[in-house]
Design a protein around this motif. Structure first.
Motif, PDB file in Angstrom:
ATOM      1  N   GLY A  73       2.099  -3.846 -12.181  1.00 56.38           N
ATOM      2  CA  GLY A  73       0.684  -4.137 -12.322  1.00 56.38           C
ATOM      3  C   GLY A  73       0.036  -4.757 -11.104  1.00 56.38           C
ATOM      4  O   GLY A  73      -1.083  -5.225 -11.175  1.00 56.38           O
ATOM      5  N   VAL A  74       0.728  -4.754  -9.983  1.00 58.69           N
ATOM      6  CA  VAL A  74       0.116  -5.284  -8.770  1.00 58.69           C
ATOM      7  C   VAL A  74      -0.524  -4.131  -8.014  1.00 58.69           C
ATOM      8  O   VAL A  74       0.086  -3.084  -7.816  1.00 58.69           O
ATOM      9  CB  VAL A  74       1.158  -5.986  -7.880  1.00 58.69           C
ATOM     10  N   ASP A  75      -1.724  -4.357  -7.620  1.00 60.95           N
ATOM     11  CA  ASP A  75      -2.516  -3.347  -6.917  1.00 60.95           C
ATOM     12  C   ASP A  75      -1.804  -2.869  -5.645  1.00 60.95           C
ATOM     13  O   ASP A  75      -1.176  -3.646  -4.929  1.00 60.95           O
ATOM     14  CB  ASP A  75      -3.876  -3.964  -6.596  1.00 60.95           C
ATOM     15  N   ALA A  76      -1.957  -1.586  -5.370  1.00 58.37           N
ATOM     16  CA  ALA A  76      -1.221  -0.974  -4.264  1.00 58.37           C
ATOM     17  C   ALA A  76      -1.602  -1.573  -2.917  1.00 58.37           C
ATOM     18  O   ALA A  76      -0.738  -1.802  -2.063  1.00 58.37           O
ATOM     19  CB  ALA A  76      -1.469   0.531  -4.255  1.00 58.37           C
ATOM     20  N   ALA A  77      -2.868  -1.853  -2.730  1.00 58.85           N
ATOM     21  CA  ALA A  77      -3.318  -2.382  -1.446  1.00 58.85           C
ATOM     22  C   ALA A  77      -2.656  -3.721  -1.145  1.00 58.85           C
ATOM     23  O   ALA A  77      -2.280  -4.016  -0.011  1.00 58.85           O
ATOM     24  CB  ALA A  77      -4.839  -2.535  -1.454  1.00 58.85           C
ATOM     25  N   THR A  78      -2.511  -4.530  -2.185  1.00 64.62           N
ATOM     26  CA  THR A  78      -1.870  -5.831  -2.001  1.00 64.62           C
ATOM     27  C   THR A  78      -0.428  -5.665  -1.545  1.00 64.62           C
ATOM     28  O   THR A  78       0.031  -6.336  -0.620  1.00 64.62           O
ATOM     29  CB  THR A  78      -1.896  -6.606  -3.329  1.00 64.62           C
ATOM     30  N   ARG A  79       0.267  -4.760  -2.213  1.00 62.79           N
ATOM     31  CA  ARG A  79       1.657  -4.533  -1.829  1.00 62.79           C
ATOM     32  C   ARG A  79       1.748  -4.053  -0.391  1.00 62.79           C
ATOM     33  O   ARG A  79       2.607  -4.472   0.372  1.00 62.79           O
ATOM     34  CB  ARG A  79       2.288  -3.502  -2.757  1.00 62.79           C
ATOM     35  N   ARG A  80       0.842  -3.175  -0.059  1.00 63.21           N
ATOM     36  CA  ARG A  80       0.835  -2.629   1.281  1.00 63.21           C
ATOM     37  C   ARG A  80       0.699  -3.737   2.314  1.00 63.21           C
ATOM     38  O   ARG A  80       1.463  -3.815   3.279  1.00 63.21           O
ATOM     39  CB  ARG A  80      -0.351  -1.664   1.405  1.00 63.21           C
ATOM     40  N   ALA A  81      -0.266  -4.621   2.073  1.00 60.35           N
ATOM     41  CA  ALA A  81      -0.499  -5.707   3.012  1.00 60.35           C
ATOM     42  C   ALA A  81       0.736  -6.581   3.140  1.00 60.35           C
ATOM     43  O   ALA A  81       1.128  -6.999   4.236  1.00 60.35           O
ATOM     44  CB  ALA A  81      -1.701  -6.534   2.557  1.00 60.35           C
ATOM     45  N   ALA A  82       1.369  -6.829   1.994  1.00 63.72           N
ATOM     46  CA  ALA A  82       2.550  -7.691   2.021  1.00 63.72           C
ATOM     47  C   ALA A  82       3.679  -7.006   2.785  1.00 63.72           C
ATOM     48  O   ALA A  82       4.398  -7.635   3.573  1.00 63.72           O
ATOM     49  CB  ALA A  82       2.984  -8.007   0.594  1.00 63.72           C
ATOM     50  N   ALA A  83       3.821  -5.698   2.557  1.00 62.12           N
ATOM     51  CA  ALA A  83       4.908  -4.980   3.212  1.00 62.12           C
ATOM     52  C   ALA A  83       4.719  -4.934   4.717  1.00 62.12           C
ATOM     53  O   ALA A  83       5.678  -4.754   5.468  1.00 62.12           O
ATOM     54  CB  ALA A  83       5.006  -3.570   2.641  1.00 62.12           C
ATOM     55  N   ALA A  84       3.477  -5.102   5.159  1.00 58.04           N
ATOM     56  CA  ALA A  84       3.205  -5.017   6.591  1.00 58.04           C
ATOM     57  C   ALA A  84       4.037  -6.012   7.377  1.00 58.04           C
ATOM     58  O   ALA A  84       4.513  -5.726   8.470  1.00 58.04           O
ATOM     59  CB  ALA A  84       1.715  -5.247   6.846  1.00 58.04           C
ATOM     60  N   GLU A  85       4.242  -7.193   6.797  1.00 55.74           N
ATOM     61  CA  GLU A  85       5.039  -8.203   7.498  1.00 55.74           C
ATOM     62  C   GLU A  85       6.472  -7.740   7.717  1.00 55.74           C
ATOM     63  O   GLU A  85       7.038  -7.880   8.797  1.00 55.74           O
ATOM     64  CB  GLU A  85       5.059  -9.497   6.681  1.00 55.74           C
ATOM     65  N   VAL A  86       7.024  -7.175   6.637  1.00 57.51           N
ATOM     66  CA  VAL A  86       8.403  -6.714   6.741  1.00 57.51           C
ATOM     67  C   VAL A  86       8.502  -5.568   7.742  1.00 57.51           C
ATOM     68  O   VAL A  86       9.426  -5.511   8.559  1.00 57.51           O
ATOM     69  CB  VAL A  86       8.931  -6.262   5.362  1.00 57.51           C
ATOM     70  N   LEU A  87       7.509  -4.693   7.685  1.00 58.83           N
ATOM     71  CA  LEU A  87       7.509  -3.584   8.630  1.00 58.83           C
ATOM     72  C   LEU A  87       7.406  -4.099  10.061  1.00 58.83           C
ATOM     73  O   LEU A  87       8.105  -3.633  10.964  1.00 58.83           O
ATOM     74  CB  LEU A  87       6.340  -2.643   8.309  1.00 58.83           C
ATOM     75  N   ALA A  88       6.561  -5.096  10.247  1.00 59.16           N
ATOM     76  CA  ALA A  88       6.396  -5.654  11.590  1.00 59.16           C
ATOM     77  C   ALA A  88       7.710  -6.247  12.089  1.00 59.16           C
ATOM     78  O   ALA A  88       8.086  -6.079  13.255  1.00 59.16           O
ATOM     79  CB  ALA A  88       5.307  -6.726  11.586  1.00 59.16           C
ATOM     80  N   PHE A  89       8.395  -6.905  11.209  1.00 61.93           N
ATOM     81  CA  PHE A  89       9.673  -7.485  11.624  1.00 61.93           C
ATOM     82  C   PHE A  89      10.673  -6.383  11.970  1.00 61.93           C
ATOM     83  O   PHE A  89      11.399  -6.475  12.964  1.00 61.93           O
ATOM     84  CB  PHE A  89      10.243  -8.384  10.517  1.00 61.93           C
TER      85      PHE A  89
END
Lengths: 218, 218
Positions: free
Chosen positions: B114-130
């Motif tokens: 139930g978490v909006d996709a955009a939110t997940r995307r933003a959060a994943a950005a950190e992991v991707l950056a790392f």
DNA sequence: GGGAAAAGCTAACGGCGTTAGATTTTCTAA
DNA sequence: TTAGAAAATCTAACGCCGTTAGCTTTTCCC
């Protein structure tokens, strides 16, 4: 064919149809028994004459989506050299994820579709099995040694899953995912075909023999 | 510190705590505002004094999960040679998915959280950056030529995502996923380091120089 | 044409997220 | 110390959800 059954069939089809369209337009979260019923001009309980519950509706849609995906992968690979099988299958997979986002979400279990995990797993088994067949055909063709092909198969499948996930992110996109998939497949296949044969034979560094086709089914 | 705020803080923490435990025990679908409230001994509307809505609760949990994942990847890579960075980061990622299935589902958007996709995307950005940082450190170390590293980064990330998905399937399991990840990383890294330099220099077929460490942060 | 079976509807149950409004508790300031 | 403001908390309710029960109407078959 009794007129009765005819109507039944039409209603059955209509339910799935409307559910699919609603998902496409507003996401699976918005697909509701009551709304489906309203859309097809019936009251809600009528749905339960055709499906045991909401999940059964989604399950049917999932089965269709899976069959569709499988068919696309199969036809992408048919009548093509086995050496290109993995690339073609991968491209077809991603193309499906792009062109049919709703059904693909069902297949991949994304975004709260409400389909039980075990069901998805069972459905995915078919696609995985086909992937295995493609990889084996590739291996038989490309003179890869006695490697653990199951690794290659599962890895390819996992990579596709991951890249499809990437593809649906706006910032990345499917064109890029397709590009990445091509490289990933090359990398994986290169890895596996380079493994068993130590680089002592400079005659065939890139085995590019044209060869038998991948058969559609067993 | 007023006693008032102290209680507020405790309640806030308790909400997240209970929600996490409920998800772990019965899945995210079973996490309900009303049940959380009952569990912490309040009536439902009290939750809304701490969070705007249900999604805000999940979002906070997602943020934590993401930070946790990131910390684990970071510490897995810290004080280790950059050449091993990608392997270690991959292992840490999968290990997180195994040991924290609930939080990982939040991160990866699985199973109707139930978490909006955009939110997940933003959060994943950190992991991707790392992930990008790790790959760049590896590239700088391993004398890879001027390849398109972004491809390598995204591909690694996608592969991890896909393998974690595989790992959570019973029939496959995380041990196997870890095994696959090791091979996948080797394959991808091999592909990228083999590309730019044509095999004309037989001096360094396998660049295994020990070298600088991956820094934790910029 | 009459009776069984199927199809359809309304009403309801319990649960959900969320809001409104009243009430109690707690803090603050004169 | 105590009156009044502010915060905390509760109960009720709204509109949605999936699903079931029970009744009425339609349809089919003999």
């Amino acid at each position: 064919m009794g007129k009765r059954e005819e109507v039944r069939r039409r209603t059955f089809a209509e339910i799935l149809d409307v559910a699919g369209r609603m998902a496409e337009a507003e996401g699976w979260q918005a697909v509701t028994i009551r709304r489906i019923a309203a859309e097809i001009g019936y009251s809600a309980p009528v749905i339960y004459q055709h499906f045991a519950n909401k999940e059964a509706v989604l399950r049917k849609l999932l089965e269709r989506a899976n069959a569709d995906l499988l068919a696309r992968m199969r036809s992408a690979v048919a009548d093509e050299p086995a050496a290109r099988g993995p690339h073609l299958a991968a491209a077809a997979y991603l193309e499906f994820a792009r062109s049919q986002p709703g059904p693909y979400q069902l297949v991949s279990g994304g975004a709260g579709t409400g389909v039980d995990a075990a069901t998805r797993r069972a459905a995915a088994a078919e696609v995985l099995a086909f992937t295995r067949r493609v990889v084996h055909a590739w291996a038989a063709d490309s003179a890869a040694g006695p490697v653990d092909l199951d690794d290659a198969c599962d890895l390819l499948w996992g990579t596709l899953h991951g890249l499809a996930g990437i593809g649906s992110i706006e910032d990345v996109g499917f064109d890029r995912a397709l590009h990445l998939a091509e490289q990933a497949v090359s990398a994986l296949l290169g890895y596996w075909s380079a493994r068993p044969a130590p680089p002592a034979d400079p005659d065939a560094p890139h085995p590019h023999t044209h060869s038998p086709h991948v058969r559609g089914e067993k």
